[in-house]
Design a protein around this motif. Sequence first.
Motif, PDB file in Angstrom:
ATOM      1  N   GLY A 190      31.871  46.860  44.157  1.00  0.00           N
ATOM      2  CA  GLY A 190      32.098  48.289  44.044  1.00  0.00           C
ATOM      3  C   GLY A 190      32.680  48.721  42.713  1.00  0.00           C
ATOM      4  N   ASN A 191      33.117  49.973  42.667  1.00  0.00           N
ATOM      5  CA  ASN A 191      33.627  50.599  41.455  1.00  0.00           C
ATOM      6  C   ASN A 191      34.831  49.826  40.928  1.00  0.00           C
ATOM      7  OD1 ASN A 191      34.633  52.285  39.471  1.00  0.00           O
ATOM      8  ND2 ASN A 191      34.307  54.158  40.646  1.00  0.00           N
ATOM      9  N   LEU A 192      34.714  49.311  39.725  1.00  0.00           N
ATOM     10  CA  LEU A 192      35.777  48.477  39.178  1.00  0.00           C
ATOM     11  C   LEU A 192      36.918  49.280  38.573  1.00  0.00           C
ATOM     12  CD1 LEU A 192      33.736  45.535  37.613  1.00  0.00           C
ATOM     13  CD2 LEU A 192      34.730  45.754  39.905  1.00  0.00           C
ATOM     14  N   SER A 193      36.865  50.601  38.680  1.00  0.00           N
ATOM     15  CA  SER A 193      38.045  51.388  38.323  1.00  0.00           C
ATOM     16  C   SER A 193      39.134  51.224  39.386  1.00  0.00           C
ATOM     17  CB  SER A 193      37.679  52.866  38.157  1.00  0.00           C
ATOM     18  OG  SER A 193      37.240  53.403  39.392  1.00  0.00           O
ATOM     19  N   SER A 194      38.764  50.685  40.546  1.00  0.00           N
ATOM     20  CA  SER A 194      39.723  50.371  41.607  1.00  0.00           C
ATOM     21  C   SER A 194      40.315  48.985  41.380  1.00  0.00           C
ATOM     22  CB  SER A 194      39.029  50.420  42.974  1.00  0.00           C
ATOM     23  OG  SER A 194      39.797  49.755  43.963  1.00  0.00           O
ATOM     24  N   ARG A 195      41.638  48.912  41.291  1.00  0.00           N
ATOM     25  CA  ARG A 195      42.278  47.617  41.087  1.00  0.00           C
ATOM     26  C   ARG A 195      42.000  46.683  42.259  1.00  0.00           C
ATOM     27  NH1 ARG A 195      46.376  45.301  37.942  1.00  0.00           N
ATOM     28  NH2 ARG A 195      47.376  43.515  38.975  1.00  0.00           N
ATOM     29  N   THR A 196      41.951  47.234  43.452  1.00  0.00           N
ATOM     30  CA  THR A 196      41.655  46.403  44.625  1.00  0.00           C
ATOM     31  C   THR A 196      40.299  45.725  44.479  1.00  0.00           C
ATOM     32  OG1 THR A 196      42.983  47.804  46.095  1.00  0.00           O
ATOM     33  CG2 THR A 196      41.317  46.395  47.126  1.00  0.00           C
ATOM     34  N   ASN A 197      39.299  46.479  44.019  1.00  0.00           N
ATOM     35  CA  ASN A 197      37.971  45.904  43.818  1.00  0.00           C
ATOM     36  C   ASN A 197      37.992  44.843  42.721  1.00  0.00           C
ATOM     37  OD1 ASN A 197      36.951  47.553  45.798  1.00  0.00           O
ATOM     38  ND2 ASN A 197      36.035  49.035  44.382  1.00  0.00           N
ATOM     39  N   ARG A 198      38.767  45.091  41.677  1.00  0.00           N
ATOM     40  CA  ARG A 198      38.852  44.094  40.606  1.00  0.00           C
ATOM     41  C   ARG A 198      39.519  42.810  41.110  1.00  0.00           C
ATOM     42  NH1 ARG A 198      40.720  48.602  37.789  1.00  0.00           N
ATOM     43  NH2 ARG A 198      42.793  47.740  37.359  1.00  0.00           N
ATOM     44  N   GLU A 199      40.524  42.956  41.930  1.00  0.00           N
ATOM     45  CA  GLU A 199      41.209  41.779  42.468  1.00  0.00           C
ATOM     46  C   GLU A 199      40.282  40.980  43.378  1.00  0.00           C
ATOM     47  OE1 GLU A 199      44.602  43.552  44.293  1.00  0.00           O
ATOM     48  OE2 GLU A 199      45.870  43.335  42.498  1.00  0.00           O
ATOM     49  N   ARG A 200      39.519  41.672  44.199  1.00  0.00           N
ATOM     50  CA  ARG A 200      38.573  40.990  45.085  1.00  0.00           C
ATOM     51  C   ARG A 200      37.493  40.276  44.278  1.00  0.00           C
ATOM     52  NH1 ARG A 200      35.647  44.604  47.505  1.00  0.00           N
ATOM     53  NH2 ARG A 200      34.885  43.239  49.168  1.00  0.00           N
ATOM     54  N   LEU A 201      37.001  40.964  43.229  1.00  0.00           N
ATOM     55  CA  LEU A 201      35.994  40.355  42.365  1.00  0.00           C
ATOM     56  C   LEU A 201      36.531  39.088  41.718  1.00  0.00           C
ATOM     57  CD1 LEU A 201      33.462  40.164  40.591  1.00  0.00           C
ATOM     58  CD2 LEU A 201      34.462  41.903  39.100  1.00  0.00           C
ATOM     59  N   MET A 202      37.724  39.159  41.164  1.00  0.00           N
ATOM     60  CA  MET A 202      38.264  37.996  40.458  1.00  0.00           C
ATOM     61  C   MET A 202      38.572  36.851  41.406  1.00  0.00           C
ATOM     62  SD  MET A 202      37.890  38.738  37.444  1.00  0.00           S
ATOM     63  CE  MET A 202      38.627  37.255  36.736  1.00  0.00           C
ATOM     64  N   GLU A 203      39.013  37.153  42.612  1.00  0.00           N
ATOM     65  CA  GLU A 203      39.285  36.107  43.589  1.00  0.00           C
ATOM     66  C   GLU A 203      38.039  35.277  43.855  1.00  0.00           C
ATOM     67  OE1 GLU A 203      40.786  35.591  48.258  1.00  0.00           O
ATOM     68  OE2 GLU A 203      40.921  37.547  47.253  1.00  0.00           O
ATOM     69  N   SER A 204      36.901  35.942  43.961  1.00  0.00           N
ATOM     70  CA  SER A 204      35.645  35.232  44.225  1.00  0.00           C
ATOM     71  C   SER A 204      35.079  34.604  42.961  1.00  0.00           C
ATOM     72  CB  SER A 204      34.617  36.193  44.835  1.00  0.00           C
ATOM     73  OG  SER A 204      35.072  36.732  46.053  1.00  0.00           O
TER      74      SER A 204
END
Length: 358
Positions: A60-74
């Motif tokens: 999803g939209n990477l302006s969301s820190r939550t989405n960035r954290e989920r992306l980096m975790e994977s």
Amino acid sequence: MEASRIAEPFGKDRKHAPVFVLGSPRSGTTLLYDMLLSAGGFAVYLAESNVFNLLVPHFGNLSSRTNRERLMESWLESKLFRASGLDAEFVRNRILKDCRSGADFLRIVMGEICRAQGVQRWAENSPEGMLYLPLIKKLIPEALVIHIIRDGRDVATSLGRLRYVRAFPWETRHSLMGCGLYWEWIVQHGRSFGRAAGPDYMEVHFEDLLAQPRETLARVSRFIDQPLDYELIRTVAYGSVSKPNTSFREERPDTDFNPVGRWKKSFSQEQLLRFEQLLGPTLRELGYALTTDVSRKPDLSLRTTRLLYRAYFTGKQAYKNNRLLRRLRPLMKGSDLDEIVLAEDHPPALKLPSGPSL
């Protein structure tokens, strides 16, 4: 989606612009990409980033820190990260701090690889990124796009062996027709988008790259404003330059390997007739000669097949990019990423191969 906030690392002059090698899967994107890396001056990342066609649609939209954290975790658990050679904590902090889009993610990761390797330029070769070319050009306006085009009959033959396109119940399991229509769908998207990109877009035929590598690479060299020494490429030989990325595992690259014209042994006469009836206009438009009499227009069953497959491809693309449905999908783990992007037709590359220093 907002435009990238990352400052341009090298300015907008052509010789430093990123190069996107795109096209239908099994069209030769990996070969040309590996040739660029072997020529020197590009960051060596022997993997497909899949940022625009997989990571952003899923996380999803990477302006969301939550989405960035989920992306980096994977991502940090995947072979895509390990192929980068970067420090996990450092790149994680950079992404969480500065990334707001897929373009930011790509610029940060590839920019850090450039710095680590002492080069100023990077390239990208996720084939289905072609479907996102308008977005790529919006967020990375200086990007140069090379569209690799290959005979759709050979592409369908290769994709069929990999079960790339799911066949409809009334077709054979390895649908040559479905694979051919997927090739046509991707190519037509690319050429349509390419017309809007103007001088930042070029087409290269896979067959020309094999039959006339020096002449074809000279054209590419002028387009990207960077030398491409064929002898150096053959010497360094990263990735598929030395080990062909083929779905025909039984062929020995040093003897009988020839990826052009395999379709002549793969199609029955009836399959070829129906294939060329349906896809003949596109093949001829791209300069490929037909071998059957296609004066008779496609019958109702063929026209219906085209409509159903194109609706399926479009619907699947819309589903992948749907924000509401994204929330219902399970979290993608690093192993899930590997399974998708490092399948049989995307052989893994976890470290840089040996070769002369560039």
